[in-house]
Write a protein that holds these residues in place. Structure first.
Motif, PDB file in Angstrom:
ATOM      1  N   ALA A 134      -5.555   7.503 -16.066  1.00 12.44           N
ATOM      2  CA  ALA A 134      -4.904   6.619 -16.984  1.00 12.44           C
ATOM      3  C   ALA A 134      -3.987   5.903 -16.275  1.00 12.44           C
ATOM      4  O   ALA A 134      -3.400   4.784 -17.151  1.00 12.44           O
ATOM      5  CB  ALA A 134      -4.239   7.244 -18.346  1.00 12.44           C
ATOM      6  N   SER A 135      -3.944   5.857 -15.143  1.00 13.83           N
ATOM      7  CA  SER A 135      -2.695   4.888 -14.514  1.00 13.83           C
ATOM      8  C   SER A 135      -3.387   4.469 -13.097  1.00 13.83           C
ATOM      9  O   SER A 135      -4.537   4.192 -12.847  1.00 13.83           O
ATOM     10  CB  SER A 135      -1.397   5.964 -13.921  1.00 13.83           C
ATOM     11  OG  SER A 135      -1.957   6.809 -13.117  1.00 13.83           O
ATOM     12  N   PHE A 136      -2.359   3.985 -12.431  1.00 13.08           N
ATOM     13  CA  PHE A 136      -2.747   2.954 -11.023  1.00 13.08           C
ATOM     14  C   PHE A 136      -2.084   3.767 -10.047  1.00 13.08           C
ATOM     15  O   PHE A 136      -0.855   4.318 -10.002  1.00 13.08           O
ATOM     16  CB  PHE A 136      -2.667   1.723 -11.062  1.00 13.08           C
ATOM     17  CG  PHE A 136      -3.541   0.950 -12.192  1.00 13.08           C
ATOM     18  CD1 PHE A 136      -4.546   0.316 -11.714  1.00 13.08           C
ATOM     19  CD2 PHE A 136      -3.069   0.953 -13.580  1.00 13.08           C
ATOM     20  CE1 PHE A 136      -5.531  -0.208 -12.665  1.00 13.08           C
ATOM     21  CE2 PHE A 136      -3.975   0.345 -14.384  1.00 13.08           C
ATOM     22  CZ  PHE A 136      -5.103  -0.329 -14.183  1.00 13.08           C
ATOM     23  N   ALA A 137      -2.754   3.494  -8.675  1.00 10.88           N
ATOM     24  CA  ALA A 137      -1.741   3.804  -7.480  1.00 10.88           C
ATOM     25  C   ALA A 137      -1.668   2.724  -6.614  1.00 10.88           C
ATOM     26  O   ALA A 137      -2.824   1.886  -6.463  1.00 10.88           O
ATOM     27  CB  ALA A 137      -2.285   5.014  -6.563  1.00 10.88           C
ATOM     28  N   VAL A 138      -0.826   2.109  -6.071  1.00  9.38           N
ATOM     29  CA  VAL A 138      -0.557   0.907  -5.438  1.00  9.38           C
ATOM     30  C   VAL A 138      -0.430   1.200  -3.880  1.00  9.38           C
ATOM     31  O   VAL A 138       0.316   2.255  -3.462  1.00  9.38           O
ATOM     32  CB  VAL A 138       0.739   0.175  -5.793  1.00  9.38           C
ATOM     33  CG1 VAL A 138       1.003  -1.121  -4.898  1.00  9.38           C
ATOM     34  CG2 VAL A 138       0.898  -0.285  -7.217  1.00  9.38           C
ATOM     35  N   ILE A 139      -1.354   0.671  -3.362  1.00  6.96           N
ATOM     36  CA  ILE A 139      -1.642   0.915  -1.992  1.00  6.96           C
ATOM     37  C   ILE A 139      -0.463  -0.075  -1.133  1.00  6.96           C
ATOM     38  O   ILE A 139      -0.764  -1.401  -1.291  1.00  6.96           O
ATOM     39  CB  ILE A 139      -2.988   0.858  -1.297  1.00  6.96           C
ATOM     40  CG1 ILE A 139      -3.807   1.766  -2.124  1.00  6.96           C
ATOM     41  CG2 ILE A 139      -2.893   1.105   0.406  1.00  6.96           C
ATOM     42  CD1 ILE A 139      -5.238   1.812  -1.563  1.00  6.96           C
ATOM     43  N   ILE A 140       0.406   0.503  -0.450  1.00  6.96           N
ATOM     44  CA  ILE A 140       1.224  -0.420   0.376  1.00  6.96           C
ATOM     45  C   ILE A 140       0.877  -0.869   1.729  1.00  6.96           C
ATOM     46  O   ILE A 140       0.601   0.103   2.505  1.00  6.96           O
ATOM     47  CB  ILE A 140       2.834   0.278   0.591  1.00  6.96           C
ATOM     48  CG1 ILE A 140       3.322   0.452  -1.030  1.00  6.96           C
ATOM     49  CG2 ILE A 140       3.721  -0.667   1.229  1.00  6.96           C
ATOM     50  CD1 ILE A 140       4.657   1.311  -1.060  1.00  6.96           C
ATOM     51  N   SER A 141       1.064  -2.271   2.168  1.00  7.59           N
ATOM     52  CA  SER A 141       0.749  -2.490   3.629  1.00  7.59           C
ATOM     53  C   SER A 141       2.276  -2.072   4.102  1.00  7.59           C
ATOM     54  O   SER A 141       3.131  -3.186   3.767  1.00  7.59           O
ATOM     55  CB  SER A 141       0.207  -3.763   3.584  1.00  7.59           C
ATOM     56  OG  SER A 141       0.210  -4.342   4.795  1.00  7.59           O
ATOM     57  N   LEU A 142       2.412  -1.592   4.884  1.00  5.68           N
ATOM     58  CA  LEU A 142       3.824  -1.415   5.636  1.00  5.68           C
ATOM     59  C   LEU A 142       4.136  -2.453   6.411  1.00  5.68           C
ATOM     60  O   LEU A 142       5.166  -2.607   6.706  1.00  5.68           O
ATOM     61  CB  LEU A 142       3.767  -0.022   6.074  1.00  5.68           C
ATOM     62  CG  LEU A 142       3.741   1.463   5.227  1.00  5.68           C
ATOM     63  CD1 LEU A 142       3.497   2.745   6.090  1.00  5.68           C
ATOM     64  CD2 LEU A 142       4.850   1.425   4.382  1.00  5.68           C
ATOM     65  N   ALA A 143       3.103  -2.861   7.081  1.00  7.58           N
ATOM     66  CA  ALA A 143       3.421  -3.912   8.053  1.00  7.58           C
ATOM     67  C   ALA A 143       3.895  -5.307   7.540  1.00  7.58           C
ATOM     68  O   ALA A 143       4.334  -6.064   8.022  1.00  7.58           O
ATOM     69  CB  ALA A 143       1.992  -4.369   8.870  1.00  7.58           C
ATOM     70  N   ARG A 144       3.425  -5.384   6.388  1.00  8.25           N
ATOM     71  CA  ARG A 144       3.688  -6.552   5.504  1.00  8.25           C
ATOM     72  C   ARG A 144       5.031  -6.425   4.408  1.00  8.25           C
ATOM     73  O   ARG A 144       5.577  -7.325   4.023  1.00  8.25           O
ATOM     74  CB  ARG A 144       2.630  -7.255   4.611  1.00  8.25           C
ATOM     75  CG  ARG A 144       1.689  -7.554   5.434  1.00  8.25           C
ATOM     76  CD  ARG A 144       0.511  -8.646   4.484  1.00  8.25           C
ATOM     77  NE  ARG A 144       0.027  -7.888   3.618  1.00  8.25           N
ATOM     78  CZ  ARG A 144      -1.243  -7.305   3.449  1.00  8.25           C
ATOM     79  NH1 ARG A 144      -2.317  -7.338   4.328  1.00  8.25           N
ATOM     80  NH2 ARG A 144      -1.500  -6.852   2.200  1.00  8.25           N
ATOM     81  N   LEU A 145       5.550  -5.118   4.409  1.00  5.86           N
ATOM     82  CA  LEU A 145       6.441  -4.741   3.621  1.00  5.86           C
ATOM     83  C   LEU A 145       8.067  -5.448   4.138  1.00  5.86           C
ATOM     84  O   LEU A 145       8.842  -5.670   3.431  1.00  5.86           O
ATOM     85  CB  LEU A 145       6.752  -3.191   3.575  1.00  5.86           C
ATOM     86  CG  LEU A 145       7.823  -2.644   2.838  1.00  5.86           C
ATOM     87  CD1 LEU A 145       7.615  -3.044   1.065  1.00  5.86           C
ATOM     88  CD2 LEU A 145       8.233  -1.191   2.838  1.00  5.86           C
ATOM     89  N   LEU A 146       7.908  -5.527   5.656  1.00  7.62           N
ATOM     90  CA  LEU A 146       9.228  -6.259   6.160  1.00  7.62           C
ATOM     91  C   LEU A 146       8.966  -7.254   6.773  1.00  7.62           C
ATOM     92  O   LEU A 146       7.836  -7.673   7.152  1.00  7.62           O
ATOM     93  CB  LEU A 146       9.714  -5.098   7.349  1.00  7.62           C
ATOM     94  CG  LEU A 146       9.982  -3.639   6.789  1.00  7.62           C
ATOM     95  CD1 LEU A 146      10.235  -2.610   7.999  1.00  7.62           C
ATOM     96  CD2 LEU A 146      11.123  -3.678   5.912  1.00  7.62           C
ATOM     97  N   THR A 147      10.006  -8.231   6.866  1.00  9.84           N
ATOM     98  CA  THR A 147       9.863  -9.517   7.337  1.00  9.84           C
ATOM     99  C   THR A 147       9.965  -9.369   8.816  1.00  9.84           C
ATOM    100  O   THR A 147      10.504  -8.454   9.332  1.00  9.84           O
ATOM    101  CB  THR A 147      11.103 -10.491   6.902  1.00  9.84           C
ATOM    102  OG1 THR A 147      12.181 -10.014   7.280  1.00  9.84           O
ATOM    103  CG2 THR A 147      10.945 -10.896   5.336  1.00  9.84           C
TER     104      THR A 147
END
Length: 164
Positions: A134-147
């Motif tokens: 009933a929910s979601f998981a958000v996949i994080i792109s660590l390379a784009r998390l930081l400037t």
């Protein structure tokens, strides 16, 4: 459930009531939370440095980096030590998570793109979204998390810790 597409394993974790995921391939280890060596004048999300097997590793409050409230450590709080390939180098970071759940396998056709909500918002760090019950998981792109500027600053912090 769809079964086609290539399968990738992800470490799932919580920030508040939301579930996020990063590829297992970038996770070096998962540690219990402990206090870190504070770095004066660092960005608010940079909690400080932690000794991980003789290496000074910058630790980031992922909640603050994503615009959420500051992490309040509990017995379930963990630090994911990750090796992030960015700008031609590998940056080792500690990411504070409220709770780590499991390693989950997602197929490429389960992963949807970040939703279009009709207005501009910073979703660059979202690699994709996976429906889970009933929910979601958000996949994080660590390379784009930081400037790029943040990557250079964190790499310098890590380099100074190695030299000390």
């Amino acid at each position: 459930m769809k079964t086609g597409g290539s399968e990738t394993q992800f470490v799932t974790f919580a920030l508040g009531s939301e579930v996020f995921a990063v590829p297992v391939s970038v996770v070096r280890e998962i540690l219990d939370h402990e206090e870190v060596f504070r770095i004066p004048s660092g960005p608010a999300y940079l909690l400080g440095l932690r000794n991980v097997r003789g290496q000074g590793v910058p630790v980031i409050d992922l909640r603050l980096r994503l615009g959420l409230s500051k992490t309040e450590p509990t017995p379930h709080t963990r630090v994911l030590v990750v090796d992030v390939p960015v700008a031609g180098r590998v940056l080792t970071l500690g990411l504070v998570a409220d709770r780590v759940f499991e390693v989950a396998a997602f197929t490429s056709d389960q992963i949807e793109t970040a939703p279009d909500i009709g207005v501009a918002w910073n979703s660059d760090y979202i690699e994709g979204v996976v429906r889970r019950d009933a929910s979601f998981a958000v996949i994080i792109s660590l390379a784009r998390l930081l400037t790029e500027t943040e990557v250079v600053a964190l790499a310098a912090t890590q380099g100074k810790a190695q030299a000390a």
